[in-house]
Design an enzyme around this catalytic site. Structure first.
Site, PDB file in Angstrom:
ATOM      1  N   ASP A 191       0.829  -1.198   0.000  1.00 47.02           N
ATOM      2  CA  ASP A 191       0.000   0.000   0.000  1.00 47.02           C
ATOM      3  C   ASP A 191       0.873   1.262   0.000  1.00 47.02           C
ATOM      4  O   ASP A 191       1.972   1.269   0.542  1.00 47.02           O
ATOM      5  CB  ASP A 191      -0.919  -0.014   1.227  1.00 47.02           C
ATOM      6  CG  ASP A 191      -2.061   0.981   1.090  1.00 47.02           C
ATOM      7  OD1 ASP A 191      -2.365   1.389  -0.048  1.00 47.02           O
ATOM      8  OD2 ASP A 191      -2.648   1.351   2.119  1.00 47.02           O
ATOM      9  N   TRP A 209       2.829   7.938  -2.683  1.00 49.13           N
ATOM     10  CA  TRP A 209       4.230   8.090  -3.137  1.00 49.13           C
ATOM     11  C   TRP A 209       4.266   9.018  -4.358  1.00 49.13           C
ATOM     12  O   TRP A 209       5.103   9.917  -4.443  1.00 49.13           O
ATOM     13  CB  TRP A 209       4.805   6.714  -3.488  1.00 49.13           C
ATOM     14  CG  TRP A 209       6.237   6.718  -3.925  1.00 49.13           C
ATOM     15  CD1 TRP A 209       7.331   6.521  -3.131  1.00 49.13           C
ATOM     16  CD2 TRP A 209       6.734   6.945  -5.251  1.00 49.13           C
ATOM     17  NE1 TRP A 209       8.475   6.610  -3.878  1.00 49.13           N
ATOM     18  CE2 TRP A 209       8.140   6.870  -5.192  1.00 49.13           C
ATOM     19  CE3 TRP A 209       6.132   7.196  -6.492  1.00 49.13           C
ATOM     20  CZ2 TRP A 209       8.957   7.034  -6.308  1.00 49.13           C
ATOM     21  CZ3 TRP A 209       6.940   7.374  -7.600  1.00 49.13           C
ATOM     22  CH2 TRP A 209       8.336   7.293  -7.506  1.00 49.13           C
ATOM     23  N   HIS A 215       2.184   3.272  -9.070  1.00 49.56           N
ATOM     24  CA  HIS A 215       1.994   1.837  -9.335  1.00 49.56           C
ATOM     25  C   HIS A 215       3.162   1.291 -10.146  1.00 49.56           C
ATOM     26  O   HIS A 215       3.617   0.172  -9.924  1.00 49.56           O
ATOM     27  CB  HIS A 215       0.680   1.600 -10.083  1.00 49.56           C
ATOM     28  CG  HIS A 215      -0.539   1.983  -9.290  1.00 49.56           C
ATOM     29  ND1 HIS A 215      -0.661   1.693  -7.954  1.00 49.56           N
ATOM     30  CD2 HIS A 215      -1.683   2.635  -9.630  1.00 49.56           C
ATOM     31  CE1 HIS A 215      -1.819   2.153  -7.509  1.00 49.56           C
ATOM     32  NE2 HIS A 215      -2.471   2.732  -8.508  1.00 49.56           N
ATOM     33  N   SER A 222     -10.729  -7.256  -4.105  1.00 52.53           N
ATOM     34  CA  SER A 222     -12.066  -7.313  -4.703  1.00 52.53           C
ATOM     35  C   SER A 222     -12.773  -5.964  -4.576  1.00 52.53           C
ATOM     36  O   SER A 222     -13.741  -5.694  -5.279  1.00 52.53           O
ATOM     37  CB  SER A 222     -12.896  -8.445  -4.068  1.00 52.53           C
ATOM     38  OG  SER A 222     -12.739  -8.470  -2.666  1.00 52.53           O
ATOM     39  N   LEU A 275      11.061 -20.695  -4.185  1.00 53.08           N
ATOM     40  CA  LEU A 275      10.145 -19.727  -3.564  1.00 53.08           C
ATOM     41  C   LEU A 275       8.795 -19.850  -4.262  1.00 53.08           C
ATOM     42  O   LEU A 275       8.746 -19.943  -5.487  1.00 53.08           O
ATOM     43  CB  LEU A 275      10.686 -18.301  -3.748  1.00 53.08           C
ATOM     44  CG  LEU A 275       9.717 -17.137  -3.473  1.00 53.08           C
ATOM     45  CD1 LEU A 275       9.434 -17.013  -1.975  1.00 53.08           C
ATOM     46  CD2 LEU A 275      10.272 -15.808  -3.990  1.00 53.08           C
TER      47      LEU A 275
HETATM   48  C1  IPE Z   1      -5.318  -2.854  -0.089  1.00 57.93           C
HETATM   49  O1  IPE Z   1      -4.986  -1.521  -0.335  1.00 57.93           O
HETATM   50  C2  IPE Z   1      -5.307  -3.659  -1.351  1.00 57.93           C
HETATM   51  C3  IPE Z   1      -4.036  -3.749  -2.047  1.00 57.93           C
HETATM   52  C4  IPE Z   1      -2.870  -3.276  -1.666  1.00 57.93           C
HETATM   53  C5  IPE Z   1      -4.081  -4.458  -3.281  1.00 57.93           C
HETATM   54  P1  IPE Z   1      -6.096  -0.391  -0.454  1.00 57.93           P
HETATM   55  O2  IPE Z   1      -5.366   0.885  -0.535  1.00 57.93           O
HETATM   56  O3  IPE Z   1      -7.042  -0.707  -1.534  1.00 57.93           O
HETATM   57  O4  IPE Z   1      -6.843  -0.537   0.953  1.00 57.93           O
HETATM   58  P2  IPE Z   1      -7.859   0.450   1.673  1.00 57.93           P
HETATM   59  O5  IPE Z   1      -8.944   0.766   0.707  1.00 57.93           O
HETATM   60  O6  IPE Z   1      -7.093   1.674   2.047  1.00 57.93           O
HETATM   61  O7  IPE Z   1      -8.324  -0.306   2.871  1.00 57.93           O
HETATM   62  C1  IPE Z   2      -1.630   0.158  -3.321  1.00 59.00           C
HETATM   63  O1  IPE Z   2      -1.372   1.526  -3.351  1.00 59.00           O
HETATM   64  C2  IPE Z   2      -1.816  -0.430  -4.695  1.00 59.00           C
HETATM   65  C3  IPE Z   2      -3.151  -0.972  -4.947  1.00 59.00           C
HETATM   66  C4  IPE Z   2      -4.161  -0.948  -4.143  1.00 59.00           C
HETATM   67  C5  IPE Z   2      -3.349  -1.552  -6.254  1.00 59.00           C
HETATM   68  P1  IPE Z   2      -2.564   2.570  -3.337  1.00 59.00           P
HETATM   69  O2  IPE Z   2      -2.954   2.868  -4.749  1.00 59.00           O
HETATM   70  O3  IPE Z   2      -3.662   2.109  -2.481  1.00 59.00           O
HETATM   71  O4  IPE Z   2      -1.830   3.821  -2.715  1.00 59.00           O
HETATM   72  P2  IPE Z   2      -2.470   4.870  -1.713  1.00 59.00           P
HETATM   73  O5  IPE Z   2      -2.993   4.094  -0.548  1.00 59.00           O
HETATM   74  O6  IPE Z   2      -3.534   5.600  -2.440  1.00 59.00           O
HETATM   75  O7  IPE Z   2      -1.308   5.736  -1.350  1.00 59.00           O
HETATM   76 MG    MG Z   3      -4.105   2.393  -0.534  1.00 60.61          MG
END
Ligand code: IPE
Ligand code: IPE
Ligand code: MG
Length: 238
Positions: A4, A9, A21, A50, A115
């Site tokens: 996350d 970033w 990403h 999901s 792994l």
């Molecule tokens: C959790 O991150 C899912 C992934 C990293 C794939 P999110 O950024 O979607 O989670 P929430 O919405 O803040 O809980």
């Molecule tokens: C996690 O980073 C990646 C996915 C959920 C695919 P985020 O996109 O949730 O990044 P923040 O939480 O908005 O910084």
């Molecule tokens: Mg996030």
């Protein structure tokens, strides 16, 4: 690992979220390499939940394209490094081309043992428990009302792996966000403010160091662990 913090970033650098990403994929490469070096046998990465379909359509399709490109570019390298790839989640709404790449990657790497890299894509912990429950009920309607944990566990998406020892979430949020709900019952949880694209080998080592200081009691007392040396006994078995 819940990867996350990609969006934040990017935002800090006045870049579009998708730039985060992209950098996130670089961090994945480093963490996979470090896992091999550390002797980690199972690494599971939450790539798309999901619930992530709720994001803007442009971001969703960028993430899907990124997954396609990563598979196209990395699967051969995974295989060369004796890494087995598995993807868990409900793949039915994904593009046919993506599903084909996933299946090819899994098939190519299926016998590798160094792994096991699991990518959770369109995965949800509740989905997982429900799909297992429904399959169990269909297979054994006569045992309804008497199902056990041992009946259900083999039908969960990650039945090929032991339950995780360590959970890591980057990006500062302290929640599970519908990741592996059943499997995390006795997992050690580690949260770090480091954003996923910045999660390097040093940050990974800090997580492992923290894990090494935990005492895993599985319901027992500290004194029992010292007396019986039972720390390695799995949950629910005695
Ligand atoms: C959790 O991150 C899912 C992934 C990293 C794939 P999110 O950024 O979607 O989670 P929430 O919405 O803040 O809980
Ligand atoms: C996690 O980073 C990646 C996915 C959920 C695919 P985020 O996109 O949730 O990044 P923040 O939480 O908005 O910084
Ligand atoms: Mg996030």
């Amino acid at each position: 690992m819940i990867m996350d913090g990609n969006g934040r970033w990017a935002k800090r650098r006045f870049l579009p979220r998708v730039a985060g990403h992209k950098r996130g994929v670089d961090a994945v490469r480093d963490v996979v390499r470090a896992s091999v070096d550390f002797g980690v046998e199972y690494l599971t990465l939450f790539a798309f939940s999901s619930e992530n379909w709720r994001r803007p359509p442009d971001e969703v399709s960028f993430l899907m394209q990124l997954f396609v490109r990563a598979l196209e570019q990395e699967v051969t390298k995974l295989h060369e490094n004796e890494i087995r790839l598995r993807v868990i989640g409900d793949l039915s709404p994904l593009d046919a081309g993506l599903v084909r790449l996933i299946e090819e990657g899994e098939r190519l790497t299926q016998s590798n043992t160094r792994l096991t890299l699991t990518v959770a894509a369109n995965y949800g912990g509740r989905w997982d428990i429900l799909q297992a429950m429904n399959r169990l009920a269909r297979a054994h309607p006569e045992r309804a009302g008497r199902y056990t944990e041992e009946d259900l566990a083999p039908l969960l998406a990650m039945s090929y792996a032991p339950e995780p020892d360590l959970f890591v979430r980057t990006g500062g949020e302290q929640r599970i966000s519908n990741f592996l709900l059943w499997q995390l019952a006795y997992t050690e949880l580690y949260f770090t403010d480091t954003l996923w694209p910045d999660f390097d080998t040093k940050a990974y080592l800090a997580a492992i160091q923290s894990f090494r200081q935990r005492e895993r009691r599985y319901g027992r007392t500290s004194e029992q662990l010292v007396a019986d040396d039972v720390a390695a006994v799995p949950v629910g078995r005695g």
